[in-house]
Motif scaffolding. Structure first.
Motif, PDB file in Angstrom:
ATOM      1  N   ILE A   1       0.839  -1.191   0.000  1.00 20.31           N
ATOM      2  CA  ILE A   1       0.000   0.000   0.000  1.00 20.31           C
ATOM      3  C   ILE A   1       0.880   1.248   0.000  1.00 20.31           C
ATOM      4  O   ILE A   1       2.086   1.178   0.257  1.00 20.31           O
ATOM      5  CB  ILE A   1      -0.972   0.038   1.199  1.00 20.31           C
ATOM      6  CG1 ILE A   1      -0.207   0.231   2.521  1.00 20.31           C
ATOM      7  CG2 ILE A   1      -1.819  -1.221   1.242  1.00 20.31           C
ATOM      8  CD1 ILE A   1      -1.124   0.515   3.705  1.00 20.31           C
ATOM      9  N   ASN A   2       0.253   2.385  -0.295  1.00 22.64           N
ATOM     10  CA  ASN A   2       0.968   3.680  -0.351  1.00 22.64           C
ATOM     11  C   ASN A   2       2.161   3.595  -1.306  1.00 22.64           C
ATOM     12  O   ASN A   2       3.265   4.046  -0.987  1.00 22.64           O
ATOM     13  CB  ASN A   2       1.431   4.115   1.043  1.00 22.64           C
ATOM     14  CG  ASN A   2       0.301   4.225   2.041  1.00 22.64           C
ATOM     15  OD1 ASN A   2      -0.848   4.445   1.664  1.00 22.64           O
ATOM     16  ND2 ASN A   2       0.611   4.072   3.316  1.00 22.64           N
TER      17      ASN A   2
ATOM     18  N   CYS B   1       7.864  -2.047  -6.676  1.00 18.27           N
ATOM     19  CA  CYS B   1       7.407  -0.693  -6.330  1.00 18.27           C
ATOM     20  C   CYS B   1       8.477   0.309  -6.742  1.00 18.27           C
ATOM     21  O   CYS B   1       9.648  -0.044  -6.896  1.00 18.27           O
ATOM     22  CB  CYS B   1       7.103  -0.576  -4.846  1.00 18.27           C
ATOM     23  SG  CYS B   1       8.494  -0.909  -3.748  1.00 18.27           S
ATOM     24  N   PHE B   2       8.065   1.553  -6.904  1.00 18.40           N
ATOM     25  CA  PHE B   2       9.004   2.619  -7.217  1.00 18.40           C
ATOM     26  C   PHE B   2       9.571   3.206  -5.922  1.00 18.40           C
ATOM     27  O   PHE B   2       8.994   3.036  -4.845  1.00 18.40           O
ATOM     28  CB  PHE B   2       8.315   3.708  -8.036  1.00 18.40           C
ATOM     29  CG  PHE B   2       8.161   3.365  -9.494  1.00 18.40           C
ATOM     30  CD1 PHE B   2       9.068   2.545 -10.143  1.00 18.40           C
ATOM     31  CD2 PHE B   2       7.099   3.875 -10.233  1.00 18.40           C
ATOM     32  CE1 PHE B   2       8.937   2.248 -11.487  1.00 18.40           C
ATOM     33  CE2 PHE B   2       6.953   3.584 -11.578  1.00 18.40           C
ATOM     34  CZ  PHE B   2       7.875   2.758 -12.206  1.00 18.40           C
TER      35      PHE B   2
ATOM     36  N   PRO C   1       2.951   9.289   2.513  1.00 18.33           N
ATOM     37  CA  PRO C   1       2.986   8.153   3.435  1.00 18.33           C
ATOM     38  C   PRO C   1       4.113   7.189   3.096  1.00 18.33           C
ATOM     39  O   PRO C   1       4.569   7.131   1.958  1.00 18.33           O
ATOM     40  CB  PRO C   1       1.620   7.498   3.229  1.00 18.33           C
ATOM     41  CG  PRO C   1       1.293   7.800   1.804  1.00 18.33           C
ATOM     42  CD  PRO C   1       1.861   9.170   1.525  1.00 18.33           C
ATOM     43  N   PHE C   2       4.552   6.430   4.087  1.00 16.88           N
ATOM     44  CA  PHE C   2       5.535   5.384   3.846  1.00 16.88           C
ATOM     45  C   PHE C   2       4.865   4.239   3.072  1.00 16.88           C
ATOM     46  O   PHE C   2       3.695   3.925   3.294  1.00 16.88           O
ATOM     47  CB  PHE C   2       6.082   4.832   5.157  1.00 16.88           C
ATOM     48  CG  PHE C   2       6.924   5.816   5.933  1.00 16.88           C
ATOM     49  CD1 PHE C   2       7.491   6.921   5.320  1.00 16.88           C
ATOM     50  CD2 PHE C   2       7.153   5.621   7.296  1.00 16.88           C
ATOM     51  CE1 PHE C   2       8.271   7.824   6.034  1.00 16.88           C
ATOM     52  CE2 PHE C   2       7.938   6.510   8.018  1.00 16.88           C
ATOM     53  CZ  PHE C   2       8.496   7.607   7.391  1.00 16.88           C
ATOM     54  N   THR C   3       5.615   3.617   2.177  1.00 15.81           N
ATOM     55  CA  THR C   3       5.128   2.424   1.496  1.00 15.81           C
ATOM     56  C   THR C   3       5.189   1.246   2.466  1.00 15.81           C
ATOM     57  O   THR C   3       6.184   1.065   3.169  1.00 15.81           O
ATOM     58  CB  THR C   3       5.967   2.130   0.246  1.00 15.81           C
ATOM     59  OG1 THR C   3       5.929   3.273  -0.624  1.00 15.81           O
ATOM     60  CG2 THR C   3       5.428   0.924  -0.505  1.00 15.81           C
TER      61      THR C   3
ATOM     62  N   ILE D   1       3.999  -3.460   7.589  1.00 16.01           N
ATOM     63  CA  ILE D   1       5.433  -3.235   7.815  1.00 16.01           C
ATOM     64  C   ILE D   1       5.877  -2.056   6.955  1.00 16.01           C
ATOM     65  O   ILE D   1       5.616  -2.021   5.752  1.00 16.01           O
ATOM     66  CB  ILE D   1       6.255  -4.479   7.424  1.00 16.01           C
ATOM     67  CG1 ILE D   1       5.756  -5.724   8.179  1.00 16.01           C
ATOM     68  CG2 ILE D   1       7.735  -4.252   7.670  1.00 16.01           C
ATOM     69  CD1 ILE D   1       6.295  -7.019   7.605  1.00 16.01           C
ATOM     70  N   ASN D   2       6.548  -1.078   7.549  1.00 12.96           N
ATOM     71  CA  ASN D   2       7.139   0.027   6.790  1.00 12.96           C
ATOM     72  C   ASN D   2       8.359  -0.489   6.042  1.00 12.96           C
ATOM     73  O   ASN D   2       9.361  -0.868   6.655  1.00 12.96           O
ATOM     74  CB  ASN D   2       7.547   1.168   7.723  1.00 12.96           C
ATOM     75  CG  ASN D   2       6.358   1.876   8.332  1.00 12.96           C
ATOM     76  OD1 ASN D   2       5.293   1.953   7.731  1.00 12.96           O
ATOM     77  ND2 ASN D   2       6.528   2.393   9.535  1.00 12.96           N
ATOM     78  N   ILE D   3       8.303  -0.504   4.728  1.00  8.42           N
ATOM     79  CA  ILE D   3       9.360  -1.132   3.928  1.00  8.42           C
ATOM     80  C   ILE D   3      10.643  -0.297   3.973  1.00  8.42           C
ATOM     81  O   ILE D   3      10.631   0.905   3.723  1.00  8.42           O
ATOM     82  CB  ILE D   3       8.905  -1.308   2.474  1.00  8.42           C
ATOM     83  CG1 ILE D   3       7.658  -2.184   2.410  1.00  8.42           C
ATOM     84  CG2 ILE D   3      10.021  -1.929   1.632  1.00  8.42           C
ATOM     85  CD1 ILE D   3       7.030  -2.245   1.041  1.00  8.42           C
ATOM     86  N   GLY D   4      11.735  -0.963   4.296  1.00  9.37           N
ATOM     87  CA  GLY D   4      13.048  -0.324   4.275  1.00  9.37           C
ATOM     88  C   GLY D   4      13.313   0.609   5.439  1.00  9.37           C
ATOM     89  O   GLY D   4      14.302   1.343   5.419  1.00  9.37           O
ATOM     90  N   ARG D   5      12.466   0.568   6.466  1.00 11.32           N
ATOM     91  CA  ARG D   5      12.636   1.480   7.598  1.00 11.32           C
ATOM     92  C   ARG D   5      12.624   0.683   8.892  1.00 11.32           C
ATOM     93  O   ARG D   5      11.936  -0.332   8.995  1.00 11.32           O
ATOM     94  CB  ARG D   5      11.529   2.534   7.624  1.00 11.32           C
ATOM     95  CG  ARG D   5      11.455   3.367   6.348  1.00 11.32           C
ATOM     96  CD  ARG D   5      10.314   4.363   6.391  1.00 11.32           C
ATOM     97  NE  ARG D   5      10.129   5.036   5.117  1.00 11.32           N
ATOM     98  CZ  ARG D   5      10.698   6.191   4.776  1.00 11.32           C
ATOM     99  NH1 ARG D   5      11.493   6.797   5.650  1.00 11.32           N
ATOM    100  NH2 ARG D   5      10.483   6.735   3.596  1.00 11.32           N
TER     101      ARG D   5
END
Length: 281
Positions: free
Chosen positions: A135-136, A195-196, A208-210, A227-231
């Motif tokens: 999402i996002n 995702c981009f 928003p965070f992806t 889950i906040n990806i990459g964070r």
């Protein structure tokens, strides 16, 4: 994991202050990794787009390197087989040069390697109708790389949007189904999403965070594990989704998670192990 090439758009710019266009060439329906192109003599900046979403006539307005900055790729047109990629390098053109161009994908990959479930001591034992999605998601990406990428157009804003998925050439790049999973069970999924980039320093309503979301039902109640990806848990400003990287997750669900797909789950309800690596160039 090298990606195949279907088409190439090759731009040769004067490598000076103005960086005006010197030559352009389009090569279609090719799977070759070695091609010939031509330009005038002198210092040149080469910019190559592989598997682009544009036709030859779409480039008519490009007369300088800077004019490429207005071109954006749409995630809806991305495919797993032919991802959009760019390469850039400099050379002194004198008719004899052979150059090596290293391609980088515009998108990044989110891999859900496995999902396990541990409800020991709880009064429930199974998750049903389990699915996972992003999402996002930033829906566009500029051809010329940026250090900080803010989402410009968002897909699946705040939750799963069937209308957004219908616009995708490959909806499975954002959504996959797992079925059910019981406590003590471990499922190897190897789901790969695309995702981009989105590495906005701080989260806001417009940026928003992806998130990678697992959604399922426990005793008829819908639960989410976002889950906040990459964070990390603090949402560090130095993290987020960076172009041409892979974010690999192994998730263990231990509780009922969150009441919304847009609210990260508490660590008491799941454990997510993340690895980040550069995608092969």
């Amino acid at each position: 994991d090298p990606a195949p090439i279907r088409s190439l758009d090759i731009f040769m710019f004067h490598d000076g202050e103005m960086m005006n266009l010197d030559a352009y060439q389009r090569i279609e329906e090719t799977d070759r990794w070695e091609v010939q192109t031509a330009s005038g003599k002198g210092d040149r900046r080469v910019f190559i787009i592989a598997n682009g979403q544009w036709k030859r006539e779409d480039w008519m307005g490009v007369n300088s390197y800077q004019s490429l900055s207005g071109f954006k790729s749409d995630l809806e047109n991305e495919t797993s087989s032919y991802p959009a990629m760019t390469a850039e390098c400099g050379l002194y053109a004198d008719g004899t040069k052979t150059i090596w161009a290293e391609f980088r994908r515009l998108c990044s990959e989110v891999v859900l390697e496995s999902v396990s479930c541990d409800f020991k001591g709880k009064n429930y034992e199974e998750i049903t109708d389990l699915k996972t999605y992003l999402i996002n998601v930033n829906g566009v990406c500029r051809l010329i790389e940026e250090d900080i990428v803010m989402p410009e157009r968002i897909i699946n804003m705040g939750g799963l949007n069937e209308g957004d998925l219908e616009k995708m050439k490959e909806p499975e790049l954002l959504l996959r189904h797992l079925g059910s999973i019981k406590s003590g069970e471990n499922k190897i999924t190897e789901f790969r999403f695309r995702c981009f980039p989105n590495n906005c320093p701080e989260e806001s309503p417009g940026s928003p965070f992806t998130r990678l979301v697992l959604e399922g039902k426990i005793d008829g109640e819908t639960c989410y594990w976002p889950i906040n990806i990459g964070r990390n848990d603090s949402g560090s400003t130095s993290e987020g989704i960076i172009r041409n990287h892979r974010y690999i997750y192994n998730v263990t669900i231990t509780g009922k998670g969150s009441a919304s797909p847009d609210i990260p789950a508490y660590s008491e309800t799941f454990l997510a192990k993340m690895e980040v690596e550069k995608w092969e160039e």
